[in-house]
Design an enzyme around this catalytic site. Structure first.
Site, mmCIF file in Angstrom:
data_model
loop_
_atom_site.group_PDB
_atom_site.id
_atom_site.type_symbol
_atom_site.label_atom_id
_atom_site.label_comp_id
_atom_site.label_asym_id
_atom_site.label_seq_id
_atom_site.Cartn_x
_atom_site.Cartn_y
_atom_site.Cartn_z
ATOM 1 N N HIS A 211 0.868 -1.184 0.000
ATOM 2 C CA HIS A 211 0.000 0.000 0.000
ATOM 3 C C HIS A 211 0.900 1.228 0.000
ATOM 4 C CE1 HIS A 211 -3.094 -2.718 2.269
ATOM 5 N NE2 HIS A 211 -3.028 -2.996 0.977
HETATM 6 C C1 LIG Z 1 -0.753 -8.272 -3.863
HETATM 7 C C2 LIG Z 1 -1.458 -6.969 -3.666
HETATM 8 C C3 LIG Z 1 -2.679 -6.933 -3.006
HETATM 9 C C4 LIG Z 1 -3.343 -5.724 -2.826
HETATM 10 N N1 LIG Z 1 -4.555 -5.735 -2.207
HETATM 11 C C5 LIG Z 1 -5.223 -4.582 -2.039
HETATM 12 C C6 LIG Z 1 -6.509 -4.568 -1.462
HETATM 13 O O1 LIG Z 1 -7.071 -5.607 -1.105
HETATM 14 N N2 LIG Z 1 -7.138 -3.368 -1.309
HETATM 15 C C7 LIG Z 1 -6.558 -2.201 -1.685
HETATM 16 O O2 LIG Z 1 -7.155 -1.159 -1.475
HETATM 17 N N3 LIG Z 1 -5.346 -2.196 -2.254
HETATM 18 C C8 LIG Z 1 -4.664 -3.354 -2.453
HETATM 19 N N4 LIG Z 1 -3.436 -3.337 -3.056
HETATM 20 C C9 LIG Z 1 -2.892 -2.050 -3.519
HETATM 21 C C10 LIG Z 1 -3.459 -1.689 -4.879
HETATM 22 O O3 LIG Z 1 -3.072 -2.648 -5.833
HETATM 23 C C11 LIG Z 1 -2.983 -0.299 -5.298
HETATM 24 O O4 LIG Z 1 -3.358 0.624 -4.314
HETATM 25 C C12 LIG Z 1 -3.587 0.118 -6.630
HETATM 26 O O5 LIG Z 1 -3.201 -0.746 -7.646
HETATM 27 C C13 LIG Z 1 -3.202 1.545 -6.955
HETATM 28 O O6 LIG Z 1 -3.747 1.874 -8.207
HETATM 29 P P1 LIG Z 1 -3.016 2.934 -9.144
HETATM 30 O O7 LIG Z 1 -3.897 3.098 -10.305
HETATM 31 O O8 LIG Z 1 -2.624 4.105 -8.344
HETATM 32 O O9 LIG Z 1 -1.625 2.241 -9.529
HETATM 33 P P2 LIG Z 1 -1.351 0.936 -10.400
HETATM 34 O O10 LIG Z 1 -2.451 -0.008 -10.277
HETATM 35 O O11 LIG Z 1 0.020 0.474 -10.058
HETATM 36 O O12 LIG Z 1 -1.365 1.474 -11.901
HETATM 37 C C14 LIG Z 1 -0.387 2.381 -12.350
HETATM 38 C C15 LIG Z 1 -0.275 2.232 -13.858
HETATM 39 O O13 LIG Z 1 0.601 3.232 -14.349
HETATM 40 C C16 LIG Z 1 1.476 2.688 -15.299
HETATM 41 N N5 LIG Z 1 2.691 3.504 -15.280
HETATM 42 C C17 LIG Z 1 3.628 3.580 -14.316
HETATM 43 N N6 LIG Z 1 4.565 4.472 -14.656
HETATM 44 C C18 LIG Z 1 4.227 4.970 -15.869
HETATM 45 C C19 LIG Z 1 4.803 5.931 -16.751
HETATM 46 N N7 LIG Z 1 5.928 6.581 -16.403
HETATM 47 N N8 LIG Z 1 4.193 6.176 -17.928
HETATM 48 C C20 LIG Z 1 3.052 5.525 -18.278
HETATM 49 N N9 LIG Z 1 2.455 4.608 -17.464
HETATM 50 C C21 LIG Z 1 3.040 4.349 -16.283
HETATM 51 C C22 LIG Z 1 1.690 1.270 -14.829
HETATM 52 O O14 LIG Z 1 2.086 0.455 -15.893
HETATM 53 C C23 LIG Z 1 0.313 0.905 -14.282
HETATM 54 O O15 LIG Z 1 -0.500 0.328 -15.260
HETATM 55 C C24 LIG Z 1 -2.755 -4.524 -3.271
HETATM 56 C C25 LIG Z 1 -1.534 -4.556 -3.923
HETATM 57 C C26 LIG Z 1 -0.885 -5.758 -4.130
HETATM 58 C C27 LIG Z 1 0.422 -5.755 -4.840
#
Ligand SMILES: Cc1cc2nc3c(=O)[nH]c(=O)nc-3n(C[C@H](O)[C@H](O)[C@H](O)COP(=O)(O)OP(=O)(O)OC[C@H]3O[C@@H](n4cnc5c(N)ncnc54)[C@H](O)[C@@H]3O)c2cc1C
Ligand code: SF4
Lengths: 178, 529
Positions: B466
């Site tokens: 997280h």
């Molecule tokens: C095993 C596991 C279990 C989890 N369980 C939970 C849960 O039960 N509940 C919960 O609330 N959270 C959970 N989480 C956390 C949750 O996955 C994250 O909080 C969530 O994915 C965040 O979403 P996001 O869109 O911010 O980032 P991400 O899902 O990481 O997406 C970011 C995206 O940006 C892209 N990216 C990165 N850098 C660049 C760049 N420079 N240019 C273009 N694209 C880029 C990446 O490829 C990715 O597709 C868990 C995480 C893991 C690993």
């Protein structure tokens, strides 16, 4: 002439998608390999039946265990045969006697036992490293991993649900005797 | 003179947060480009990758790890300089990391957002729960959350709490037998059990089938019953957003008046492209977002970008109960114990949550027995016996923002596009450590009450994946990166859609909050563009 070991464990036979595909064992190459190395395969199969205390094991998986273990350690077939020899020499008739026996006190034999039993039960060889993209693990089988068989009536092999929403509010029907 | 832009808004990252922001903006009729570093991979391929993986406990293993889009378990991805190995399981593909989350969808409590005022530690949010509440409601609809409308989620066994303007979109799934048995025996000792609201469909929802208990939410739900970010990546495209894959943003370009004028991206095919827009949303997650800001030298007049890195530092317990509780039936987690979620004790020590994992435990069980030298028929019998009794407790601690817990661009490592990897410095602080004796006492109690045999009760600190604090939200430009709108103080047209804005971690998983903030910032941008 290519030695049978070379043939079985040459890069062509054990790397790439070939080994991973379920049709591999049926292929002409596999048949050739199977025949060529039948001695090793047969010994590992017998040893595996002893170690898992089963009447039958999938012979195509024996091939895979042999290929994976030998890929990691070219001396595996020799070690496996040495282990089998020691088990015979000690006159062990049941695997239940193994861990208390002198055979298992020999580190090399213990290691070989662990490798074979792990491959059959866990479905992979090697040591998983957490939080890293690369380790030395290799798949033997997923659904064929013996660790799943004792609970198949109660829990799923992950991704293969046989249930429906909320089936889980009840315990398995066997719970009183588990 | 009218300037021509490539888009009204460019969103960097197609994870749950970026895709929800992009979808809302596209619905408002704005032209939107999403830049995504990874590729689109269909679900069936990921499922096949999982089935063929030799390390199934590695939740990144079914996912791509390309030289131009490394996932976080790549050897080169994070260099740790602190004593704790900080390594969350972040992914790079369309839809992002929620492909393999566990879909826990909690709301913060009003008190979580006033930590400094009430308990004198950490930071307050620059907004009240009541301001976020309508967006929580929308985020729950977006993610298709099932939950209980009657529980006191503060863990104090009172009335339904926190306040809700709408019911959960779906009713909760039925309690697993495991959960029922643990509650039946532990609750009388005073442990407050709560159902965990989660993004699994309990009835068909938004094209998703109802969960059928495949028990594989991490690392991939084979049927898509569990929400993942690809749902909104698709919705955003259907609403008119343009998604560019294999497009890694590496520079935000500053222009006049403090505005961001362009984003530059590179692809594996050698493209190096500059795109202009009126507004920019960086949604690249809590590590990649601060990295991009730092390598672009933007939004950092406070010197807080990349600081205050928080995870919910974790700890675990495994034991064998004295009765068959049969984990492994249903989804991989369902709820837990919340007594220490909030209270005066937070003046001195972290709040804590205990959750119960519900994974099919056979692999861990078999491995342990084989190591012990159990073979043959006895091994099969013991696997069944122990698998039926396996209890796996996963604990998380609240953490405080520390300026010294940092993520920085690497000065020595780059990916195949020549973009820096990262360096993390992370230490577990005394606020967390002060709560550990209470957790250890709980563990001893759980084992005692359940007639248990300990398998492992000293795991050390663990990652919980997280990512918070790294582009911290506050009311003062001097000590914070974004304001309550998620707008950077330094650049009026640059917004950050990431859990990295969260200034007070609480003990609950942050993604629902991140999606709520993303929907909110999309509304704000839509009014201005
Ligand atoms: C095993 C596991 C279990 C989890 N369980 C939970 C849960 O039960 N509940 C919960 O609330 N959270 C959970 N989480 C956390 C949750 O996955 C994250 O909080 C969530 O994915 C965040 O979403 P996001 O869109 O911010 O980032 P991400 O899902 O990481 O997406 C970011 C995206 O940006 C892209 N990216 C990165 N850098 C660049 C760049 N420079 N240019 C273009 N694209 C880029 C990446 O490829 C990715 O597709 C868990 C995480 C893991 C690993
Ligand atoms: S239990 Fe299975 S069907 Fe349900 S969400 Fe998890 S993986 Fe999907």
């Amino acid at each position: 002439m290519i030695s049978r070991r070379k043939l079985l464990f040459s890069g062509a036979a054990i790397t790439g998608a070939g080994l991973l595909s379920s049709t591999w064992v049926g292929s002409a190459l596999a048949q050739q390999v199977h025949n060529a190395a039948s001695n090793d395969v047969e010994q590992l199969h017998q040893l595996s039946l002893f170690l898992t205390e089963r009447e039958a094991l999938d012979p195509s998986l024996t091939l895979r265990v042999l290929a994976r273990c030998t890929e990691a350690d070219p001396l595996f077939p020799d070690k496996m045969k040495a282990l089998w020899g020691s088990i015979a020499q000690q006159g062990l008739s049941r695997v239940g006697q193994l861990s208390a026996s002198p055979v298992y006190q020999t580190p090399a034999h213990k290691d070989t036992v662990q490798k074979i039993v792990r491959a059959w039960y866990l479905g992979y060889t090697g040591t998983p490293v957490s939080m890293r993209a690369v380790d030395d693990t290799k798949l033997v089988t997923f659904t064929g991993a013996l660790a799943y068989t004792p609970t198949l009536d109660a829990t799923v092999i992950p991704t293969y649900s046989r249930g429906h929403t909320n089936y889980w509010v009840n315990p398995p029907s066997t719970v009183a005797n588990d | 003179m009218n300037q021509v832009f490539d888009a009204d808004v460019i969103v960097v990252g197609s994870g749950a947060l970026g895709s929800n922001a992009a979808f809302e903006l596209a619905k408002h009729g704005k032209s939107v480009i999403i830049l995504e570093a990874g590729e689109h991979i269909p679900r069936w391929k990921i499922v096949e990758n999982f089935r063929n993986s030799s390390n199934k406990s590695n939740y990144n293993s079914p996912y791509p790890n390309e030289p131009w889009a490394r996932n976080s378990y790549d050897e080169q991805y994070i260099e740790n300089t602190g004593s704790f190995e900080f390594r969350p399981g972040m992914l790079k593909l369309v839809g992002g990391t929620t492909w393999h989350w566990a879909a826990a969808c909690w709301r913060y409590l009003p008190n979580d957002m006033k930590l400094k005022t009430l308990y004198g530690v950490g930071r307050d949010w620059p907004m009240e729960y009541s301001e976020l509440e309508p967006y929580y409601a929308r985020a729950e609809v977006a993610l298709g959350v099932c939950g209980s409308d009657t529980q006191d989620q503060s863990g104090h066994d009172g009335e339904a709490f926190p306040p809700r303007s709408t019911p959960y979109p779906m009713p909760p799934e039925g309690d697993t037998y495991l959960f029922q048995r643990l509650r039946a025996r532990l609750a009388p000792a005073g442990y407050v059990f709560l159902h965990e609201p989660n993004g699994r469909a309990t009835t068909p929802y938004d094209g998703r089938p109802a969960c059928s208990g495949n028990n594989n939410c991490m690392p991939v739900c084979p049927i898509g019953a569990m929400y993942s970010g690809d749902v909104h990546a698709k919705h955003a495209q259907q609403a008119g957003a343009k998604l560019l894959t294999d497009a890694t943003a590496y520079k935000l370009e500053k222009g006049e008046g403090g505005k961001i004028v362009a984003v530059h991206y590179r692809s594996s095919k050698g493209d190096d492209v500059r795109l202009t827009a009126k507004y920019f949303v960086v949604a690249a997650n809590g590590l990649e977002t601060p990295k991009l800001l730092l390598i672009s030298d933007v939004a950092n007049s406070s010197d807080q970008v990349g600081r205050n890195l928080m995870d919910h530092t974790g700890q675990g317990l495994q034991f064998l109960a004295d009765e068959p509780v049969w984990p492994g039936r249903g989804a991989v987690q369902q709820g837990g114990i919340f007594n220490r979620r909030d209270g005066e004790f937070r003046k001195e020590r972290a709040s804590v949550k205990h959750a119960f994992a519900n994974n099919v435990p056979n692999m861990a069980v078999a491995q342990r027995l084989i190591e012990q030298g159990v073979f043959g028929k006895e091994l099969d019998e013991r696997i069944r016996h122990d698998a039926a009794r396996w209890v796996d407790v996963s604990t998380v601690y609240e953490t405080l923002p520390l300026a010294t817990n940092t993520i920085r661009p690497s000065t020595t490592r780059t990916d195949a596009l020549g973009i820096p990897m990262m360096v993390v410095n992370y230490e577990v602080d005394d606020y967390v450590k002060a709560a550990k004796p209470g957790v250890d006492a709980d563990y001893a109690d759980f084992v005692k009450i359940m007639g248990g045999t300990v398998v492992e009760d000293n795991t050390g600190w663990q990652n919980r994946d997280h990512l918070m604090g790294t582009v911290i939200m506050g009311s003062d430009a001097k000590d914070s990166v974004v304001n309550h709108e998620c707008r950077t103080f330094d650049h009026p047209n640059l917004f950050l859609a990431t859990t990295g804005v969260i200034p007070a971690s609480g003990t609950i998983n942050p993604t629902l909050t991140g999606v709520a903030l993303s929907i909110r910032l999309a509304d704000i941008i839509a009014r201005e563009v």
